[in-house]
Design a protein around this motif. Structure first.
Motif, short mmCIF file in Angstrom:
data_model
loop_
_atom_site.label_atom_id
_atom_site.label_comp_id
_atom_site.label_asym_id
_atom_site.label_seq_id
_atom_site.Cartn_x
_atom_site.Cartn_y
_atom_site.Cartn_z
N ARG A 100 0.80 -1.07 -0.08
CA ARG A 100 0.01 0.03 0.13
C ARG A 100 0.77 1.05 -0.11
NH1 ARG A 100 -5.32 0.43 0.42
NH2 ARG A 100 -6.21 2.35 1.24
N TRP A 101 0.59 2.39 -0.88
CA TRP A 101 1.46 3.49 -1.01
C TRP A 101 0.39 4.40 -1.47
CZ3 TRP A 101 5.51 5.26 0.43
CH2 TRP A 101 6.27 6.40 -0.08
N LYS A 102 0.56 5.61 -0.66
CA LYS A 102 -0.33 6.74 -1.14
C LYS A 102 -1.75 6.39 -1.01
CE LYS A 102 3.14 9.50 -1.64
NZ LYS A 102 3.69 10.64 -0.82
N SER A 103 -2.14 5.53 0.02
CA SER A 103 -3.60 4.98 0.16
C SER A 103 -4.03 4.04 -0.92
CB SER A 103 -4.39 5.97 0.31
OG SER A 103 -4.06 7.19 1.34
N GLU A 104 -3.08 3.64 -1.82
CA GLU A 104 -3.64 2.78 -2.79
C GLU A 104 -2.76 1.53 -2.78
OE1 GLU A 104 -5.66 3.65 -5.03
OE2 GLU A 104 -5.95 5.78 -4.95
N ASN A 105 -3.54 0.44 -3.19
CA ASN A 105 -3.01 -0.88 -3.19
C ASN A 105 -2.45 -0.96 -4.56
OD1 ASN A 105 -4.15 -1.46 -0.71
ND2 ASN A 105 -6.17 -1.93 -1.90
N VAL A 106 -1.25 -1.72 -4.44
CA VAL A 106 -0.23 -1.80 -5.70
C VAL A 106 -0.09 -3.44 -5.67
CG1 VAL A 106 1.92 -1.34 -6.69
CG2 VAL A 106 0.91 0.26 -5.33
N SER A 107 -0.42 -4.05 -7.01
CA SER A 107 -0.10 -5.17 -7.25
C SER A 107 1.40 -5.34 -8.05
CB SER A 107 -1.08 -5.87 -8.16
OG SER A 107 -0.52 -7.10 -9.00
N THR A 108 2.31 -6.11 -7.18
CA THR A 108 3.63 -6.42 -7.84
C THR A 108 3.67 -7.07 -9.03
OG1 THR A 108 3.95 -8.34 -6.43
CG2 THR A 108 4.46 -6.43 -5.24
N ALA A 109 2.67 -8.02 -9.10
CA ALA A 109 2.94 -8.87 -10.46
C ALA A 109 2.37 -7.96 -11.50
CB ALA A 109 1.74 -9.89 -10.20
N GLU A 110 1.53 -7.05 -11.50
CA GLU A 110 1.13 -6.19 -12.59
C GLU A 110 2.10 -5.07 -13.07
OE1 GLU A 110 -2.84 -4.77 -12.12
OE2 GLU A 110 -3.85 -6.57 -12.51
N VAL A 111 2.71 -4.58 -11.96
CA VAL A 111 3.75 -3.35 -12.39
C VAL A 111 5.04 -4.30 -12.83
CG1 VAL A 111 5.45 -2.02 -11.02
CG2 VAL A 111 3.25 -2.21 -10.21
N ALA A 112 5.30 -5.70 -12.38
CA ALA A 112 6.53 -6.30 -13.08
C ALA A 112 6.11 -6.62 -14.45
CB ALA A 112 6.71 -7.65 -12.32
#
Length: 632
Positions: A493-505
């Motif tokens: 979670r960053w800046k109140s948002e959930n980040v998917s590591t798989a999608e960023v990768a």
């Protein structure tokens, strides 16, 4: 009147549309797998021959298959009849010399080899249960796995016998270790090939334990998962039916046999078909295609980042003709799990692979998904279902919203029940279990009730119901395709948002200079949540200056990702596969712990995002973060 050719063309076009729109082939495949598994289990249970030793015996005694090769390994070939003879000799040695009896658990600490398979089936031949030990384990981890198996005997590959240190032996009083040296092997081969009575292999139920396979242990000590006979039958049918395989196929795997992917999905599939299993000792980009060509394999297995590593490896060139050998093989299908969307087409195109058969399953899991893909429609999906099969699966499996603060399924404050995810919305994949008899679908972890219970979710949609937690967040779209989103615990979670590591990768992996991307969140001084960091392997063959590549990468990430998901840090890793398990699955735990502290990143260059690009990040910048002088 419509001319006949026009009418025929309209019928064909209409059939093709309906076929694509409702995924009718996937409906058919679902029922083929389900029906074949159910019928096999019913017949085997009635005959009390559910042990797969009987499958080997049937093919060894059948004139049509007895002389066919079952095992190909490092230039050696063993027919069904030869394998059966060897298994009977080894089983006699185990029973008469070592005192192994039915239902005993025996640890098998072995590298991939033909002897691994002989010993495995020899244990089944006398009704014993193998516990597959990861041969890479050392010290306390090895001792732990041997201890929790409850085994009193461990058979050890001479190649890994060095791991049996005095400390390991002392910590396991009462356990006998037998290193299967050439001398011991010769002793076993001198035994008469005794076929013991059926009574020693009798099984009361198809949910009984067939073997133990351990979890990877990335978040603690490995746990032994109970693999039932039913699960092996399902796995073998998934692979055989999903790849449309026949007796003439040759399944190649160099994934470790101590995991279910290679042992159950690959080798047992070949066995049940009466086909051939080609085994590689270990994965290497230098030997993979060489062994595939030598064994004439038609179906290959991959796990995790295997296809990525093969795709970024330099091509093999014939030293005589200068020919590129990338497509010089007989492979028609690649089967496995973990092929990411950014590698999918590159892998298929480079090596000329017609069909990708992506499977989603877990050793201890209560359900599996699959996706047969020959075109772009199913690209990147880990599962795919048609109109009918989707409805059937949807009654037994679903996705539920996740509370990212607690990493538990979200519950309605008023009702206390969970909430299903909408089409296309991420949610944890859960599978319904029989509430009164959990073990019918989930046999759990051997001797570890607490770990077993941690995977069971109660009172999900109604009081008293029970569901199995996968720990994976997936997306299920309106067309019946299912995509991997992230592993619970990896999402940050960053800046109140959930980040998917798989999608960023996946997005970073689409950049031409990126050979591998491992994305994770790192904790920073004086900041809430976790900041995104990408450990990257860049293509050195591009010849471009590092700064130019990083500028291009930053522009690519900013154009393709929401602002909060753009990694704030980049760490350059020298080689692909630096942080992976033995099955080529990426690990994040060590990278997360090292964070971006220059004193912990082992000399790897680290960069951070400033003014729209990535610039060097060193000790001075880290100290500024520690003092609170920088707000990201």
């Amino acid at each position: 009147m419509v001319p006949l050719p026009v009418a025929a063309a309209s019928v064909v076009a209409g059939a093709a549309y309906l076929n694509a729109r409702f995924s009718l082939p996937h409906d058919l495949l679902f029922f083929r797998i389900s029906t074949a598994t159910l019928l096999s289990l019913i017949r085997a249970r009635r005959a009390d021959n559910i042990n797969l030793f009987y499958v080997l015996e049937k093919h060894a005694r059948d004139k049509a298959t007895a002389a066919r090769p079952l095992i190909l390994f490092e230039g050696r070939s063993h027919t069904y009849a030869e394998t059966y003879d060897r298994v009977l000799r080894y089983s006699s040695w185990l029973r008469e010399r070592l005192g192994v009896r039915e239902h005993d658990v025996v640890a098998l600490d072995y590298q991939n080899s033909d002897d691994f398979i002989f010993l495995w089936f020899a244990l089944w031949a006398i009704g014993a249960k193998p516990a597959f030990i990861n041969h890479n384990l050392q010290g306390s981890a090895l001792a732990h796995c041997l201890r929790v198996s409850s085994a009193r005997l461990a058979i050890v590959d001479p190649r890994v016998a060095h791991s049996l240190t005095d400390d390991v032996r002392r910590s396991l009083p009462g356990m006998e270790f037998v290193v299967f040296s050439p001398t011991v092997e010769a002793q076993a081969l001198r035994q008469e090939p005794v076929r013991y009575p059926d009574a020693v292999r009798s099984e009361s139920d198809y949910i009984n334990m067939a073997l133990l396979i351990y979890t990877s242990g990335t978040t603690g000590m490995p746990k032994p998962a109970v693999v039932s006979w039913a699960k092996i039958y399902m796995a073998s049918n998934m692979s055989a039916k999903g790849t449309n395989a026949t007796r003439d196929d040759i399944f190649y795997t160099c994934m470790p046999l101590y995991h279910s992917a290679a042992s159950c999905l690959a080798f047992c599939s070949a066995l049940c078909l009466g086909a051939t299993g080609a085994i590689g000792r270990r994965f290497s980009t230098k030997t993979f295609w060489k062994e595939v060509r030598e064994t004439q394999a038609t179906v290959i297995q991959y796990v995790g980042e295997t296809c990525r590593y093969l795709t970024v490896a330099p091509p093999e060139i014939d030293p005589v003709t200068g020919e590129n050998l990338d497509k010089k093989h007989r492979v028609r299908a690649a089967m496995g799990n973990g092929l990411r969307p950014d590698v999918w087409d590159r892998f298929k195109d480079r090596f000329g692979i017609d069909t990708i058969y992506e499977i989603y399953a877990a050793t201890e899991g209560a359900a599996g998904l699959w996706n047969v893909s020959r075109n772009s429609f199913g690209k990147g999906a880990i599962g795919r279902f048609g109109l009918v099969s989707g409805a059937v699966v949807g009654r037994r499996s679903t996705l539920v919203r996740v509370d990212n603060e607690t990493e538990q399924p979200w519950r309605d404050p008023e009702t206390g029940f969970c909430q299903r995810s909408k089409a296309g919305e991420p949610g944890e994949f859960i599978t319904r279990l029989p509430a009164e008899d959990i073990k019918q679908r989930f046999q759990g972890y051997y001797g570890n009730e607490a770990a077993t219970n941690s995977k069971i979710l109660r009172d999900v949609f109604e009081k008293g119901d029970a569901w199995f937690r996968s720990g994976d967040v997936l997306r299920w779209d309106k067309d019946g395709r299912i995509y991997f989103h992230d592993r619970i615990g990896d999402t940050y979670r960053w800046k109140s948002e959930n980040v998917s590591t798989a999608e960023v990768a996946q997005i970073l992996g689409l950049h031409a200079a990126v050979q591998e991307a491992n994305v994770y969140g790192v904790q920073l001084p004086h900041h809430d949540g976790r900041a995104g960091c990408a450990a990257l392997v860049l293509d050195k063959a591009s010849g471009l200056p590092e700064k130019k590549v990083l500028d291009s990468l930053a522009a690519h990430a900013r154009a393709s990702l929401p602002r909060y998901a753009v990694p704030l840090f980049v760490r350059l890793i020298k080689e692909v596969g630096t942080q992976t398990t033995s099955t080529n699955k990426q690990q994040k735990q060590v990278l997360r712990e090292q964070s971006v502290d220059p004193a912990k990143v082992q000399g790897d260059p680290v960069f951070w995002l400033k003014d729209g690009t990535y610039v060097p990040f060193g000790r001075d910048e880290w100290r500024a973060l520690q003092r609170g002088d920088v707000k990201l």
